[in-house]
Design an enzyme around this catalytic site. Sequence first.
Site, PDB file in Angstrom:
ATOM      1  N   ARG A  16     -52.812  37.571  -9.096  1.00 12.25           N
ATOM      2  CA  ARG A  16     -52.860  36.702 -10.473  1.00 12.25           C
ATOM      3  C   ARG A  16     -54.063  35.676 -10.482  1.00 12.25           C
ATOM      4  NH1 ARG A  16     -47.595  35.417 -13.597  1.00 12.25           N
ATOM      5  NH2 ARG A  16     -46.792  35.919 -11.700  1.00 12.25           N
ATOM      6  N   ASN A 172     -32.143  30.995 -11.336  1.00 11.34           N
ATOM      7  CA  ASN A 172     -32.424  30.732  -9.993  1.00 11.34           C
ATOM      8  C   ASN A 172     -33.762  30.251  -9.548  1.00 11.34           C
ATOM      9  OD1 ASN A 172     -32.392  30.989  -6.967  1.00 11.34           O
ATOM     10  ND2 ASN A 172     -32.735  32.832  -6.967  1.00 11.34           N
ATOM     11  N   ALA A 383     -88.456  -1.688  -1.026  1.00 13.05           N
ATOM     12  CA  ALA A 383     -88.351  -0.718  -1.839  1.00 13.05           C
ATOM     13  C   ALA A 383     -89.075   0.464  -1.297  1.00 13.05           C
ATOM     14  CB  ALA A 383     -88.737  -1.069  -3.342  1.00 13.05           C
TER      15      ALA A 383
HETATM   16  C1  UD1 Z   1     -37.557  34.867  -6.801  1.00 11.78           C
HETATM   17  C2  UD1 Z   1     -35.996  35.085  -6.862  1.00 11.78           C
HETATM   18  C3  UD1 Z   1     -35.524  34.815  -8.254  1.00 11.78           C
HETATM   19  C4  UD1 Z   1     -35.753  33.455  -8.869  1.00 11.78           C
HETATM   20  C5  UD1 Z   1     -37.635  33.347  -8.609  1.00 11.78           C
HETATM   21  C6  UD1 Z   1     -37.861  31.953  -8.715  1.00 11.78           C
HETATM   22  C7  UD1 Z   1     -35.588  37.095  -5.184  1.00 11.78           C
HETATM   23  C8  UD1 Z   1     -35.286  38.480  -5.188  1.00 11.78           C
HETATM   24  N1  UD1 Z   1     -35.813  36.511  -6.634  1.00 11.78           N
HETATM   25  O1  UD1 Z   1     -37.974  35.980  -7.671  1.00 11.78           O
HETATM   26  O2  UD1 Z   1     -34.097  34.906  -8.710  1.00 11.78           O
HETATM   27  O3  UD1 Z   1     -35.830  33.238 -10.070  1.00 11.78           O
HETATM   28  O4  UD1 Z   1     -37.897  33.621  -7.244  1.00 11.78           O
HETATM   29  O5  UD1 Z   1     -39.256  31.764  -8.788  1.00 11.78           O
HETATM   30  O6  UD1 Z   1     -35.530  36.164  -4.364  1.00 11.78           O
HETATM   31  N2  UD1 Z   1     -42.276  36.141  -0.711  1.00 11.78           N
HETATM   32  C9  UD1 Z   1     -42.399  36.401   0.714  1.00 11.78           C
HETATM   33  N3  UD1 Z   1     -42.244  37.696   1.260  1.00 11.78           N
HETATM   34  C10 UD1 Z   1     -41.828  38.430   0.539  1.00 11.78           C
HETATM   35  C11 UD1 Z   1     -41.599  38.230  -0.978  1.00 11.78           C
HETATM   36  C12 UD1 Z   1     -41.720  37.118  -1.384  1.00 11.78           C
HETATM   37  O7  UD1 Z   1     -42.880  35.546   1.447  1.00 11.78           O
HETATM   38  O8  UD1 Z   1     -41.768  39.824   0.885  1.00 11.78           O
HETATM   39  C13 UD1 Z   1     -42.591  34.769  -0.977  1.00 11.78           C
HETATM   40  C14 UD1 Z   1     -43.523  34.816  -2.109  1.00 11.78           C
HETATM   41  O9  UD1 Z   1     -44.773  34.444  -1.449  1.00 11.78           O
HETATM   42  C15 UD1 Z   1     -43.150  33.650  -2.862  1.00 11.78           C
HETATM   43  C16 UD1 Z   1     -41.427  33.703  -2.994  1.00 11.78           C
HETATM   44  O10 UD1 Z   1     -41.429  34.435  -1.904  1.00 11.78           O
HETATM   45  O11 UD1 Z   1     -43.718  32.312  -2.482  1.00 11.78           O
HETATM   46  C17 UD1 Z   1     -40.973  34.125  -4.361  1.00 11.78           C
HETATM   47  O12 UD1 Z   1     -41.489  35.516  -4.300  1.00 11.78           O
HETATM   48  P1  UD1 Z   1     -41.688  36.180  -5.622  1.00 11.78           P
HETATM   49  O13 UD1 Z   1     -42.137  37.524  -5.480  1.00 11.78           O
HETATM   50  O14 UD1 Z   1     -42.379  35.431  -6.687  1.00 11.78           O
HETATM   51  O15 UD1 Z   1     -40.135  36.243  -6.302  1.00 11.78           O
HETATM   52  P2  UD1 Z   1     -39.757  36.445  -7.837  1.00 11.78           P
HETATM   53  O16 UD1 Z   1     -39.635  38.011  -8.165  1.00 11.78           O
HETATM   54  O17 UD1 Z   1     -40.305  35.439  -8.681  1.00 11.78           O
END
Ligand code: UD1
Length: 465
Positions: A16, A172, A383
């Site tokens: 995004r 969370n 100047a």
């Molecule tokens: C996650 C939580 C959700 C919470 C939310 C808060 C899980 C399954 N869900 O969801 O409960 O409410 O965050 O924002 O944990 N990332 C990695 N590797 C991966 C996946 C993600 O490093 O394989 C990192 C992303 O870069 C990011 C963070 O983890 O910084 C959160 O990942 P994102 O995919 O945004 O999680 P949500 O689906 O938002």
Amino acid sequence: MTAVHVVVLAAGKSTRMKSARPKVLHDLSGRMLIEHVLHSAAALEPETMTLVVGHAADDVRAALAGWPSLQFVVQAPQLGTGHALLQAESVLKDKKGVVLLLYGDVPLLSTSTLQRLLETHRGKKAAATILTTEMPDPYGYGRIVRDAKGNISRIVEERDASAQEHKIREINSGIYAFNLSGLFDALHNLANDNAQGEYYLTDLVAAFYQAKKKVESLLLDSPDELRGINSRVELAEMTAIVRARKNRALMIGGVTLEDPSSAYIDEDVTVGADTTIGPNVRLQGKTSVGERCRIEAGSRLAHVTVGNGVTILDHCVITEAVIGDEAKIGPFAHVRPASVVGPSAHVGNFVELKKTTLGKGSKANHLAYLGDAKIGDGVNVGAGTITCNYDGVNKHVTTIEDGAFIGSDTQLIAPVTIGRGAYVGTGTTVREDVPAGALAVSAGKQRNIEGWVADKQRRRRDKKE
Ligand code: UD1
Ligand code: CA
């Protein structure tokens, strides 16, 4: 006190932002997004700090070369938040203590909130403690599910939640404290049988509940600190929050901001008491401004050290320079990197300095280019003076010793030295060194041709007829 180990997740791809640059490297008030998180965490003096990188890992690693204590682990492919934390096992397998899990794109989280999370975790002797908050519109977040006794039994993701669970407003944040003992065993046991086919870190909560391990929470009154950044719109909103907070802290510290809504002052900038900052001023990066200074409208300073009692008039651009006490700059001056303006020196309108030292009390008040110059104390630069520092191949140094006087419209062809107290006549092209106390002139003797204008007009008339 048990040891703290910080793990920051930053492996995910951010679509995004629509950017070639990884999200966590985007600027927010003079720091990269990820650096806001690292600063908050580093203040806890953790035993280790680990960053989980994946998408554009090399770029992230290179950009964070200034954090030597940070360890990097690579998550490839990215199979979910549980899988991401698992990658830190290589760093943490022989360690003891508590893991604080943070996200690289949640920049407002304060050290004091992290401290409270750790205190709650230790105080309640929990295996895991979750930072939560209540949201009027919890859409998209994992929801905190509690049993009849009010204990947290699991976290359910938006896509996996039932209609009843969608109504839960406690969410969370994704920030947790975990006991290291048993953590990686539990992570190895996670399954990916969910809507996204990912290894959810949140599933640890249900596993702990079933194993009768204590899961606690710290509920924040306001969700502000927990906001993540996913788009440039959110980046701008967050920047406005950080900027307002910084301005407020400066004003409380004795700085006058004539128009806080147009004062753009980066997070790491310091400003001394009784300094006044006009509208539309930008102070960027590692800039520090002393006491009793005035910075007028429209000026921009990046990585500049400004002494006390300095006046910077309107519309100056100053980068990577040092400005001494009581100096006066501007309006419309351009002070470029590696320049040093001495105490009480003046740099006036349309004067450009580059890699130039201007000594104590020296003045270049109007229209000059001074590049690669070493200018002593009490020098007057007239100047239109130009240091011709570039011969098309190399840059050369101009040296002007103490007390010298450079007449207007002078060209100084470097390398060249003007000795102590010497005078350079107006309009001189200086090709050779001028000894101390000498006068240098290069223009020929002036010749006046009487009646020349009338003669020319007559000749033109005669031609037409
Ligand atoms: C996650 C939580 C959700 C919470 C939310 C808060 C899980 C399954 N869900 O969801 O409960 O409410 O965050 O924002 O944990 N990332 C990695 N590797 C991966 C996946 C993600 O490093 O394989 C990192 C992303 O870069 C990011 C963070 O983890 O910084 C959160 O990942 P994102 O995919 O945004 O999680 P949500 O689906 O938002
Ligand atoms: Ca998210």
